[in-house]
Motif scaffolding. Sequence first.
Motif, PDB file in Angstrom:
ATOM      1  N   LEU A   1       0.840  -1.189   0.000  1.00  0.00           N
ATOM      2  CA  LEU A   1       0.000   0.000   0.000  1.00  0.00           C
ATOM      3  C   LEU A   1       0.880   1.245   0.000  1.00  0.00           C
ATOM      4  CD1 LEU A   1      -2.753  -1.002   2.611  1.00  0.00           C
ATOM      5  CD2 LEU A   1      -3.052  -0.804   0.131  1.00  0.00           C
ATOM      6  N   PRO A   2       0.365   2.383  -0.433  1.00  0.00           N
ATOM      7  CA  PRO A   2       1.206   3.584  -0.531  1.00  0.00           C
ATOM      8  C   PRO A   2       1.613   4.184   0.805  1.00  0.00           C
ATOM      9  CG  PRO A   2      -0.733   3.756  -1.956  1.00  0.00           C
ATOM     10  CD  PRO A   2      -0.964   2.584  -1.054  1.00  0.00           C
ATOM     11  N   ILE A   3       0.772   4.058   1.843  1.00  0.00           N
ATOM     12  CA  ILE A   3       1.037   4.741   3.111  1.00  0.00           C
ATOM     13  C   ILE A   3       1.471   3.774   4.197  1.00  0.00           C
ATOM     14  CG2 ILE A   3      -0.064   6.031   4.994  1.00  0.00           C
ATOM     15  CD1 ILE A   3      -1.698   7.522   2.879  1.00  0.00           C
ATOM     16  N   MET A   4       0.793   2.634   4.311  1.00  0.00           N
ATOM     17  CA  MET A   4       1.102   1.673   5.370  1.00  0.00           C
ATOM     18  C   MET A   4       1.937   0.511   4.848  1.00  0.00           C
ATOM     19  SD  MET A   4      -2.453   1.381   7.547  1.00  0.00           S
ATOM     20  CE  MET A   4      -3.373   0.730   6.144  1.00  0.00           C
ATOM     21  N   GLY A   5       2.829   0.020   5.714  1.00  0.00           N
ATOM     22  CA  GLY A   5       3.603  -1.177   5.431  1.00  0.00           C
ATOM     23  C   GLY A   5       3.331  -2.240   6.478  1.00  0.00           C
ATOM     24  N   PHE A   6       3.650  -3.500   6.139  1.00  0.00           N
ATOM     25  CA  PHE A   6       3.370  -4.624   7.023  1.00  0.00           C
ATOM     26  C   PHE A   6       4.550  -5.576   7.024  1.00  0.00           C
ATOM     27  CE2 PHE A   6      -0.470  -2.720   5.628  1.00  0.00           C
ATOM     28  CZ  PHE A   6      -1.318  -2.751   6.724  1.00  0.00           C
ATOM     29  N   THR A   7       4.966  -5.989   8.222  1.00  0.00           N
ATOM     30  CA  THR A   7       6.118  -6.870   8.382  1.00  0.00           C
ATOM     31  C   THR A   7       5.753  -8.002   9.325  1.00  0.00           C
ATOM     32  OG1 THR A   7       7.650  -5.016   8.066  1.00  0.00           O
ATOM     33  CG2 THR A   7       8.535  -7.009   9.101  1.00  0.00           C
ATOM     34  N   ALA A   8       5.998  -9.243   8.912  1.00  0.00           N
ATOM     35  CA  ALA A   8       5.775 -10.408   9.765  1.00  0.00           C
ATOM     36  C   ALA A   8       7.055 -10.711  10.527  1.00  0.00           C
ATOM     37  CB  ALA A   8       5.356 -11.606   8.922  1.00  0.00           C
ATOM     38  N   ILE A   9       6.923 -11.024  11.814  1.00  0.00           N
ATOM     39  CA  ILE A   9       8.067 -11.244  12.694  1.00  0.00           C
ATOM     40  C   ILE A   9       7.912 -12.586  13.398  1.00  0.00           C
ATOM     41  CG2 ILE A   9       9.370 -10.346  14.660  1.00  0.00           C
ATOM     42  CD1 ILE A   9       8.063  -7.598  14.089  1.00  0.00           C
ATOM     43  N   MET A  10       8.999 -13.337  13.453  1.00  0.00           N
ATOM     44  CA  MET A  10       9.050 -14.556  14.265  1.00  0.00           C
ATOM     45  C   MET A  10      10.073 -14.362  15.376  1.00  0.00           C
ATOM     46  SD  MET A  10      10.087 -18.462  13.135  1.00  0.00           S
ATOM     47  CE  MET A  10      10.297 -19.742  14.376  1.00  0.00           C
TER      48      MET A  10
END
Length: 345
Positions: free
Chosen positions: A256-265
């Motif tokens: 998305l242009p404004i929000m980012g998402f990161t998966a963490i273990m």
Amino acid sequence: MSEVLGTLEELPLDYRADMTAAGVAPLWPMMRNVLPHGAPHPVTQPGHWAFEALRPLLLRAGELTPVEKAERRVLVLSDPGRGTGAMQATASIYIGMQLLLPGETAPAHRHTASAVRIIVEGKGGFTVVDGEKLPMEEGDLVLTPAGEWHDHGHEGTEPVIWLDALDLPVLYTMEGSYAEEAPLQAQRNRPDASQVEYLSAGLAPARKLGAQTRRYPMMRFPWARTEQALREMAKWAGDAPVEMDYVNPETGGDILPIMGFTAIMLRKGEKLSPDLTSASAVFHVIRGKGRSTINGAEVSWRAKDTFSAPVFAAIDHVAEEESFLIRIHDRPMQEKLGYYEERKR
């Protein structure tokens, strides 16, 4: 450069009255508020929303308010720094927890803000985006980008709950936030793109000369594949953090242009102390148990909890058992504006 600037009270009353009449104000008494030296002075404070407390409130909302009277039955997670009722979890990120009961539908609409759903509990829920039916399984990340028609439905037997993340505060600040409504969409008779065109990383539908791909080719990111990828990465990561960004499968860019998402273990007993960053963040716990210290405030979290951190926060995560989290952040917007920054601890 002077550390102490002149105040409004130092100016003569008649001069202040003349400025008010002219519709102007002096910058210097306010300058340090909007341009503090060295780093921002955020209003946002660390927040923690325990699912154990939210779930019964959501279920009671289902008893008290039919979905027809709510359109979207949501409890808003308000930033403690702004107070209950604030439509912000951080300065740029709105977070809500939404309930859909069996047999219910949420009507189709589209809006200028982009949204992402992280499925928290339940089976049988689905979202339809531009005619594409997207199953909603626990941990899945489902996009409803700005301007895309979307509606929700529930074919299961138990309540479905998901986390909404929107860039609504940014659009609202720019006076660009609005929505349009429509009837429920006709659904395409085929699985969603995550199960067909983008089933495997590194593979995409063959390109024809001059053909244009959709701006948002993949609307659902199944958690089962995300967790599998994190576990495989963990085998070879050594002491490095095990993190993976959600990306557009056609461009490799942010989803998305404004929000980012990161998966963490986080492995059991692992401690993670990232650099300070100019991005604010909201963390949602998919599974696990641990604690995080954010600017000295300790948060004890478990599966399905949500917590937040302001810009340039000193964050330390400790996993008491194997844990998986998704970090929602505003780095994509900051990079576009040219000011994203990381600082060593």
